[in-house]
Design a protein around this motif. Sequence first.
Motif, PDB file in Angstrom:
ATOM      1  N   PRO A   1       1.214  -1.357  -0.113  1.00 21.77           N
ATOM      2  CA  PRO A   1      -0.018  -0.145   0.597  1.00 21.77           C
ATOM      3  C   PRO A   1       0.751   0.753   0.147  1.00 21.77           C
ATOM      4  N   SER A   2       0.273   2.655  -0.059  1.00 20.39           N
ATOM      5  CA  SER A   2       1.100   3.634  -0.496  1.00 20.39           C
ATOM      6  C   SER A   2       1.197   4.064   1.057  1.00 20.39           C
ATOM      7  N   PRO A   3       1.988   4.237   1.771  1.00 20.23           N
ATOM      8  CA  PRO A   3       2.821   5.331   2.683  1.00 20.23           C
ATOM      9  C   PRO A   3       2.292   6.381   3.011  1.00 20.23           C
ATOM     10  N   ILE A   4       2.265   7.372   1.549  1.00 21.88           N
ATOM     11  CA  ILE A   4       1.712   8.595   1.656  1.00 21.88           C
ATOM     12  C   ILE A   4       0.697   9.070   1.095  1.00 21.88           C
ATOM     13  N   ALA A   5      -0.054   9.664   1.481  1.00 20.61           N
ATOM     14  CA  ALA A   5      -1.392   9.998   1.497  1.00 20.61           C
ATOM     15  C   ALA A   5      -1.442  10.918   1.152  1.00 20.61           C
ATOM     16  N   ALA A   6      -3.074  11.616  -0.007  1.00 20.71           N
ATOM     17  CA  ALA A   6      -3.422  13.172   0.445  1.00 20.71           C
ATOM     18  C   ALA A   6      -4.430  13.495   1.800  1.00 20.71           C
ATOM     19  N   TYR A   7      -4.210  14.339   1.797  1.00 19.24           N
ATOM     20  CA  TYR A   7      -4.295  15.264   2.638  1.00 19.24           C
ATOM     21  C   TYR A   7      -4.542  16.866   2.725  1.00 19.24           C
ATOM     22  N   THR A   8      -6.326  17.063   2.886  1.00 20.64           N
ATOM     23  CA  THR A   8      -6.227  18.296   2.829  1.00 20.64           C
ATOM     24  C   THR A   8      -6.582  18.473   4.195  1.00 20.64           C
ATOM     25  N   THR A   9      -7.097  19.713   5.037  1.00 21.19           N
ATOM     26  CA  THR A   9      -8.265  20.432   5.686  1.00 21.19           C
ATOM     27  C   THR A   9      -9.254  20.474   4.601  1.00 21.19           C
ATOM     28  N   ARG A  10      -9.460  21.259   3.803  1.00 21.80           N
ATOM     29  CA  ARG A  10     -10.547  22.095   3.125  1.00 21.80           C
ATOM     30  C   ARG A  10     -11.181  20.974   2.495  1.00 21.80           C
ATOM     31  N   HIS A  11     -10.880  19.441   2.224  1.00 23.74           N
ATOM     32  CA  HIS A  11     -11.905  18.317   1.569  1.00 23.74           C
ATOM     33  C   HIS A  11     -11.462  17.449   2.620  1.00 23.74           C
ATOM     34  N   VAL A  12     -12.273  17.426   3.928  1.00 24.70           N
ATOM     35  CA  VAL A  12     -11.848  15.696   4.521  1.00 24.70           C
ATOM     36  C   VAL A  12     -12.062  14.648   4.058  1.00 24.70           C
ATOM     37  N   SER A  13     -13.504  14.961   3.227  1.00 24.93           N
ATOM     38  CA  SER A  13     -14.356  13.586   2.662  1.00 24.93           C
ATOM     39  C   SER A  13     -13.583  13.252   1.511  1.00 24.93           C
ATOM     40  N   GLY A  14     -12.408  14.049   0.811  1.00 28.30           N
ATOM     41  CA  GLY A  14     -11.800  13.219  -0.188  1.00 28.30           C
ATOM     42  C   GLY A  14      -9.918  12.511   0.374  1.00 28.30           C
ATOM     43  N   ASN A  15      -9.820  12.619   1.878  1.00 24.69           N
ATOM     44  CA  ASN A  15      -9.204  11.855   2.103  1.00 24.69           C
ATOM     45  C   ASN A  15      -8.807  10.253   2.044  1.00 24.69           C
ATOM     46  N   GLN A  16      -7.823  10.062   2.759  1.00 23.03           N
ATOM     47  CA  GLN A  16      -7.605   8.331   2.626  1.00 23.03           C
ATOM     48  C   GLN A  16      -6.758   7.631   4.127  1.00 23.03           C
ATOM     49  N   LEU A  17      -7.220   6.413   3.492  1.00 23.11           N
ATOM     50  CA  LEU A  17      -6.795   5.329   4.884  1.00 23.11           C
ATOM     51  C   LEU A  17      -4.772   5.857   5.217  1.00 23.11           C
ATOM     52  N   LEU A  18      -4.448   5.840   6.104  1.00 23.67           N
ATOM     53  CA  LEU A  18      -3.476   5.398   6.438  1.00 23.67           C
ATOM     54  C   LEU A  18      -3.966   4.340   7.977  1.00 23.67           C
ATOM     55  N   THR A  19      -2.618   3.519   8.242  1.00 27.67           N
ATOM     56  CA  THR A  19      -3.055   2.585  10.080  1.00 27.67           C
ATOM     57  C   THR A  19      -3.063   3.347  10.612  1.00 27.67           C
ATOM     58  N   HIS A  20      -1.879   4.277  10.475  1.00 27.54           N
ATOM     59  CA  HIS A  20      -0.835   4.925  11.520  1.00 27.54           C
ATOM     60  C   HIS A  20      -0.540   5.980  11.214  1.00 27.54           C
ATOM     61  N   SER A  21      -0.985   7.411  10.658  1.00 21.78           N
ATOM     62  CA  SER A  21      -1.081   8.339  10.972  1.00 21.78           C
ATOM     63  C   SER A  21      -0.014   9.053  11.201  1.00 21.78           C
ATOM     64  N   ALA A  22       1.018  10.091  11.101  1.00 18.99           N
ATOM     65  CA  ALA A  22       1.695  10.961  11.649  1.00 18.99           C
ATOM     66  C   ALA A  22       1.058  12.117  11.882  1.00 18.99           C
ATOM     67  N   LEU A  23       0.302  12.756  10.609  1.00 18.28           N
ATOM     68  CA  LEU A  23      -0.673  13.661  11.832  1.00 18.28           C
ATOM     69  C   LEU A  23      -1.435  13.720  12.390  1.00 18.28           C
ATOM     70  N   HIS A  24      -2.431  12.364  13.154  1.00 13.42           N
ATOM     71  CA  HIS A  24      -2.739  12.255  13.825  1.00 13.42           C
ATOM     72  C   HIS A  24      -2.513  11.854  14.821  1.00 13.42           C
ATOM     73  N   VAL A  25      -2.237  11.167  14.838  1.00 16.09           N
ATOM     74  CA  VAL A  25      -0.689  10.998  16.150  1.00 16.09           C
ATOM     75  C   VAL A  25      -0.036  12.393  16.704  1.00 16.09           C
ATOM     76  N   MET A  26       0.506  12.905  16.247  1.00 20.96           N
ATOM     77  CA  MET A  26       0.131  14.786  16.810  1.00 20.96           C
ATOM     78  C   MET A  26      -0.628  15.853  17.021  1.00 20.96           C
ATOM     79  N   SER A  27      -2.175  14.979  16.711  1.00 20.30           N
ATOM     80  CA  SER A  27      -3.518  15.952  17.157  1.00 20.30           C
ATOM     81  C   SER A  27      -3.895  16.868  15.746  1.00 20.30           C
ATOM     82  N   LEU A  28      -2.845  16.670  14.704  1.00 17.51           N
ATOM     83  CA  LEU A  28      -2.799  17.882  13.125  1.00 17.51           C
ATOM     84  C   LEU A  28      -4.353  17.801  12.328  1.00 17.51           C
ATOM     85  N   ARG A  29      -4.516  16.125  12.592  1.00 23.17           N
ATOM     86  CA  ARG A  29      -6.168  16.567  12.224  1.00 23.17           C
ATOM     87  C   ARG A  29      -6.665  15.395  12.833  1.00 23.17           C
TER      88      ARG A  29
END
Length: 288
Positions: free
Chosen positions: A242-270
């Motif tokens: 699987p792709s270890p890098i996924a598109a992410y934008t705060t402007r269109h949350v519904s268009g984001n992708q799966l990551l099993t352990h997100s770096a941004l989520h761990v840092m509470s940036l999403r």
Amino acid sequence: MPPQIYRFQPNEPQPRIYSDAMNSTLGFQRVYVVYSASDPSSLENFKSIAVLLDIDARYIEQTSIERANTLQRQHAYLANPVEIAELDTHARIYAHMARHDIQSALIIRSSVDMELDIKLRMASALGDIPDPYDMLFVGRHYAEPTEPHVQEMMTFLRQTNSSDPSAQMQRVWAKREFASRKTRVYLSSFPSGISAYAIGRQMARRLHHRLRVRMTVDKHDLDFILADVAMVGLSIAYSMSPSPIAAYTTRHVSGNQLLTHSALHVMSLRQDDPAMLSPYKDWASMWT
């Protein structure tokens, strides 16, 4: 059986592009991060990822729309200004690689998220990648027909798309297994929605000499052009799954992708947990 893809053989031997994937440039000589001045939050998010994961990057500001309009008039480029801005930005990166004899580079859009264990995933994938090759697509928005297990998973999701409790449980376990599958590389067919890709010295030089010429006769964007040269056999391109890098934008949350352990989520940036999302944007309607 997927159709065999002709492999372009360069006239001169290619040096091996990758080194130690555990280093600060993920196994490449250089990491370039393209950012837009109009989206400072994405740049700050990526810088936070870089600190967390010890990634050393060179930040490249994307060509402005005003500059793209000027280039369009001066050179009769056929793409629209937004696409010209991205094409010109990457053309500048290829030129920098050619001037400084950069052997390999990973080019990333700043509007991405990464797996926490991206270095381990890169090491697993790059240890198996064959020679010769020109590009490696590390982050994609959409699935590929030749990607391992993709067709089987799509068929299974369609067959079990019902309210039956047993079918729903099968889907849950199948999704978990698919999301946690071992990282592999495979010969790419037509990668789409590229947010991160690696490129070798020779391919960068070819694009440095030819991309701007193509922009005068082709109206397509960068994603299409990179995929097209792979599909028609003008480059040897592989993708990670699987792709270890996924598109992410705060402007269109519904268009984001799966990551099993997100770096941004761990840092509470999403706020949204990407472990609950679809692996690819074109799977969103089947993955729920």
